[in-house]
Design an enzyme around this catalytic site. Structure first.
Site, mmCIF file in Angstrom:
data_model
loop_
_atom_site.group_PDB
_atom_site.id
_atom_site.type_symbol
_atom_site.label_atom_id
_atom_site.label_comp_id
_atom_site.label_asym_id
_atom_site.label_seq_id
_atom_site.Cartn_x
_atom_site.Cartn_y
_atom_site.Cartn_z
ATOM 1 C CE1 TYR A 152 -3.551 2.205 0.329
ATOM 2 C CE2 TYR A 152 -2.123 3.529 2.228
ATOM 3 C CZ TYR A 152 -3.083 3.333 1.632
ATOM 4 O OH TYR A 152 -3.954 5.090 1.353
ATOM 5 C CE LYS A 156 -3.690 6.073 -1.868
ATOM 6 N NZ LYS A 156 -4.251 6.448 -2.786
HETATM 7 P P1 NDP Z 1 -13.682 4.245 0.770
HETATM 8 O O1 NDP Z 1 -13.524 2.841 0.773
HETATM 9 O O2 NDP Z 1 -14.427 5.422 2.007
HETATM 10 O O3 NDP Z 1 -13.601 4.672 -0.306
HETATM 11 C C1 NDP Z 1 -13.055 4.536 -1.773
HETATM 12 C C2 NDP Z 1 -14.048 5.036 -2.773
HETATM 13 O O4 NDP Z 1 -13.157 4.521 -4.071
HETATM 14 C C3 NDP Z 1 -14.883 4.052 -2.304
HETATM 15 O O5 NDP Z 1 -15.913 5.696 -3.635
HETATM 16 C C4 NDP Z 1 -15.084 2.987 -3.506
HETATM 17 O O6 NDP Z 1 -15.429 2.995 -4.609
HETATM 18 C C5 NDP Z 1 -14.110 3.310 -4.674
HETATM 19 N N1 NDP Z 1 -12.426 2.249 -5.352
HETATM 20 C C6 NDP Z 1 -12.321 1.671 -4.983
HETATM 21 N N2 NDP Z 1 -12.105 0.605 -5.960
HETATM 22 C C7 NDP Z 1 -12.567 1.099 -6.870
HETATM 23 C C8 NDP Z 1 -12.071 0.247 -8.485
HETATM 24 N N3 NDP Z 1 -11.471 -0.400 -8.730
HETATM 25 N N4 NDP Z 1 -12.396 1.173 -9.543
HETATM 26 C C9 NDP Z 1 -13.308 2.302 -8.716
HETATM 27 N N5 NDP Z 1 -13.657 2.697 -7.341
HETATM 28 C C10 NDP Z 1 -13.106 2.132 -6.521
HETATM 29 O O7 NDP Z 1 -11.746 4.853 1.181
HETATM 30 P P2 NDP Z 1 -11.521 6.436 1.248
HETATM 31 O O8 NDP Z 1 -12.398 7.842 1.320
HETATM 32 O O9 NDP Z 1 -10.663 7.214 3.292
HETATM 33 O O10 NDP Z 1 -10.281 6.299 0.919
HETATM 34 C C11 NDP Z 1 -10.575 7.355 -0.998
HETATM 35 C C12 NDP Z 1 -9.319 7.438 -1.547
HETATM 36 O O11 NDP Z 1 -8.330 8.182 0.336
HETATM 37 C C13 NDP Z 1 -7.965 5.992 -1.131
HETATM 38 O O12 NDP Z 1 -7.054 6.589 -2.989
HETATM 39 C C14 NDP Z 1 -7.408 6.142 0.186
HETATM 40 O O13 NDP Z 1 -6.020 5.827 -0.255
HETATM 41 C C15 NDP Z 1 -6.724 7.100 -0.178
HETATM 42 N N6 NDP Z 1 -6.422 7.582 1.428
HETATM 43 C C16 NDP Z 1 -7.577 7.212 2.519
HETATM 44 C C17 NDP Z 1 -6.833 7.739 3.822
HETATM 45 C C18 NDP Z 1 -7.870 7.214 5.007
HETATM 46 O O14 NDP Z 1 -7.489 6.590 6.140
HETATM 47 N N7 NDP Z 1 -8.663 6.594 5.165
HETATM 48 C C19 NDP Z 1 -5.966 8.533 4.636
HETATM 49 C C20 NDP Z 1 -4.717 8.577 3.300
HETATM 50 C C21 NDP Z 1 -5.891 8.466 2.029
HETATM 51 P P3 NDP Z 1 -16.765 1.647 -5.361
HETATM 52 O O15 NDP Z 1 -16.425 0.600 -3.926
HETATM 53 O O16 NDP Z 1 -17.873 2.030 -5.373
HETATM 54 O O17 NDP Z 1 -15.894 0.869 -6.413
HETATM 55 C C1 8X3 Z 2 -4.505 5.407 4.556
HETATM 56 C C2 8X3 Z 2 -3.611 6.214 5.520
HETATM 57 O O1 8X3 Z 2 -1.515 5.392 8.006
HETATM 58 O O2 8X3 Z 2 -3.883 3.541 6.914
HETATM 59 O O3 8X3 Z 2 -3.666 5.714 4.028
HETATM 60 O O4 8X3 Z 2 -1.664 3.933 5.446
HETATM 61 S S1 8X3 Z 2 -3.183 4.933 6.654
#
Ligand code: NDP
Ligand code: 8X3
Length: 252
Positions: A152, A156
């Site tokens: 992961y 990133k």
């Molecule tokens: P969620 O799981 O709540 O949302 C993830 C979103 O990504 C969903 O809408 C999902 O839609 C979509 N998604 C995932 N895989 C696919 C795919 N193969 N095709 C299309 N859509 C996809 O997580 P977050 O909102 O937290 O995550 C959003 C972003 O933020 C990600 O890139 C994550 O890595 C990043 N992030 C999150 C952090 C956290 O702590 N939450 C911290 C740092 C970064 P669906 O399943 O309907 O396709």
């Molecule tokens: C999501 C935050 O700390 O789980 O990107 O990597 S962490």
């Protein structure tokens, strides 16, 4: 008026960003795999904010589906001003020697290749209009590594590198390229990471106040609303109780 395409708008940060950007001046293109959720969000936004909304249901890992989805956007919606490359996920927390190859493939295909596929089809539209703004959602995992974060974190770190490289390649086309790098944000992220183990997901956010999707959406909105000559290149946002990927002020 801005036309804003957000990938991964069915949940968490993407959903909150769609709502934060919804008003009668902006048009939203919301994407994800879960069509029902996209329809519900479109309905909510249309009723509450009167924004026009276009739904595109596709998997960012499927390059043909990405191409078809972007090509299917009606001509009058093709002047995309902002692309938020948000769709992504973590899967697993095992040390590298115990990791699952399926999980690795999924993370690399979604977080790196999916972001590239969507960008590949949107960038020519931005070049044609000589303007645009791409906001890639990176992570604290793109700034640091931590035990169990291996693949992961690699994806990133790739997002951070791609963001910097995109900015260099696109500067002459007047296209802004930004990254937002959130730390712990309570969304469906941990439920997905722990393959549906809701208790383990909940425990991730125990003993401190994590960020929520709206906190990151506020940052994205601020970036989008800067005047044309200002590009916020990179914002690294963490909960007050999180000093690094491994140093916390938790009250357990
Ligand atoms: P969620 O799981 O709540 O949302 C993830 C979103 O990504 C969903 O809408 C999902 O839609 C979509 N998604 C995932 N895989 C696919 C795919 N193969 N095709 C299309 N859509 C996809 O997580 P977050 O909102 O937290 O995550 C959003 C972003 O933020 C990600 O890139 C994550 O890595 C990043 N992030 C999150 C952090 C956290 O702590 N939450 C911290 C740092 C970064 P669906 O399943 O309907 O396709
Ligand atoms: C999501 C935050 O700390 O789980 O990107 O990597 S962490």
């Amino acid at each position: 008026m801005k036309t804003i395409l957000i990938t991964g708008a069915t949940s968490g940060i993407g959903r909150a960003t769609a709502i934060a950007m919804a008003n009668d001046n902006n048009r939203l293109i919301i994407t994800g795999r879960r069509e029902e959720r996209l329809k519900e969000l479109a309905h909510e936004i249309q009723v509450k904010f009167k924004s026009e909304v276009l739904i595109l249901c596709f998997d960012v890992r499927d390059k043909e589906a990405v191409k078809n989805a972007i090509n299917s956007i009606p001509k009058e919606w093709k002047n995309i001003d902002v692309l938020v490359n948000n769709a992504g996920l973590a899967l697993g927390f095992e040390p590298i020697q115990e990791g699952s190859i399926e999980d690795w493939d999924n993370m690399i295909d979604s977080n790196v290749k999916g972001l590239l596929y969507v960008s590949h089809h949107v960038i020519p539209l931005m070049i044609e209009q000589n303007s645009g703004h791409i906001i890639n959602i990176g992570s604290i995992a793109g700034k640091e590594v931590y035990p169990g974060g291996n693949v992961y974190c690699a994806t990133k770190h790739a997002v951070e590198a791609i963001t910097k490289a995109m900015r260099m390649d696109l500067v002459k086309h007047n296209i802004k390229v930004s990254q937002v790098a959130p730390a712990a944000t309570e969304t469906e992220f941990s439920i997905v990471r722990y393959h549906g183990d809701e208790k383990r997901a909940k425990d991730t956010y125990k003993g401190y106040k994590p960020l929520v999707g709206e906190d990151i959406a506020n940052v994205i909105k601020f970036m989008i609303e800067q005047p044309p000559h200002v590009c916020i290149n990179d914002v690294f946002v963490a909960p007050t109780a999180q000093a690094s990927a491994t140093v916390w002020n938790k009250k357990l």
